[in-house]
Design an enzyme around this catalytic site. Structure first.
Site, PDB file in Angstrom:
ATOM      1  N   LYS A   1       0.818  -1.215   0.000  1.00 12.26           N
ATOM      2  CA  LYS A   1       0.000   0.000   0.000  1.00 12.26           C
ATOM      3  C   LYS A   1       0.854   1.267   0.000  1.00 12.26           C
ATOM      4  O   LYS A   1       0.324   2.366  -0.028  1.00 12.26           O
ATOM      5  CB  LYS A   1      -0.917   0.034   1.233  1.00 12.26           C
TER       6      LYS A   1
ATOM      7  N   LYS B   1       2.830   2.116   2.538  1.00  8.17           N
ATOM      8  CA  LYS B   1       2.860   2.600   3.917  1.00  8.17           C
ATOM      9  C   LYS B   1       3.928   1.850   4.699  1.00  8.17           C
ATOM     10  O   LYS B   1       4.220   0.706   4.389  1.00  8.17           O
ATOM     11  CB  LYS B   1       1.514   2.342   4.611  1.00  8.17           C
TER      12      LYS B   1
END
Length: 137
Positions: free
Chosen positions: A44, A46
């Protein structure tokens, strides 16, 4: 028994997370939380400050939570709903509309987020404070 499920990174656990889990307990008798793995967060884009194993342990210790499972992908939600017999899928209202397709499997509820608190904002505040501290040195 009504089962409810949510998904998230749960990095830097804060009052908004706790309130979400408490409200989930008010909706159902069995609360399942899928915590994003470090590998899924990387996909993602992140990076959690707290490693997956520790985030999982924190969430497992919350009195409102009955089961913690790993979140490996976006696609697993429908399978989890079927596998665990989930009656209600819950997310914060910042995700409103993103998971409406799951309504064919269970009720979908978007809960209002706790105002002025998020892991992203906490991280940003700490980064600003760290830069200011370095500037003073």
């Amino acid at each position: 028994m009504k089962k409810v499920i949510t998904y998230g990174t749960f990095d830097m656990f804060h009052i908004g997370h706790l309130r979400l889990l408490r409200r989930m307990r008010e909706i159902g008798e069995y609360v399942i939380v899928a915590v994003s793995t470090d590998e899924f967060n990387a996909l993602k884009g992140k990076k959690a400050l707290v490693p997956y194993a520790e985030r999982r342990e924190i969430v497992e210790a919350i009195q409102y939570v009955d089961l913690v499972i790993p979140e490996h992908s976006w696609e697993q939600k429908a399978d989890d709903i079927r596998q665990y017999g989930v009656d209600c899928f819950v997310m914060g209202d910042d995700w409103h509309g993103h998971f409406d397709h799951l309504a064919e499997l269970c009720e979908v509820v978007y809960l209002e987020r706790t105002r002025n608190i998020s892991s992203t904002e906490l991280r940003r505040s700490w980064e600003i404070a760290a830069v200011k501290t370095l500037d003073l040195l």
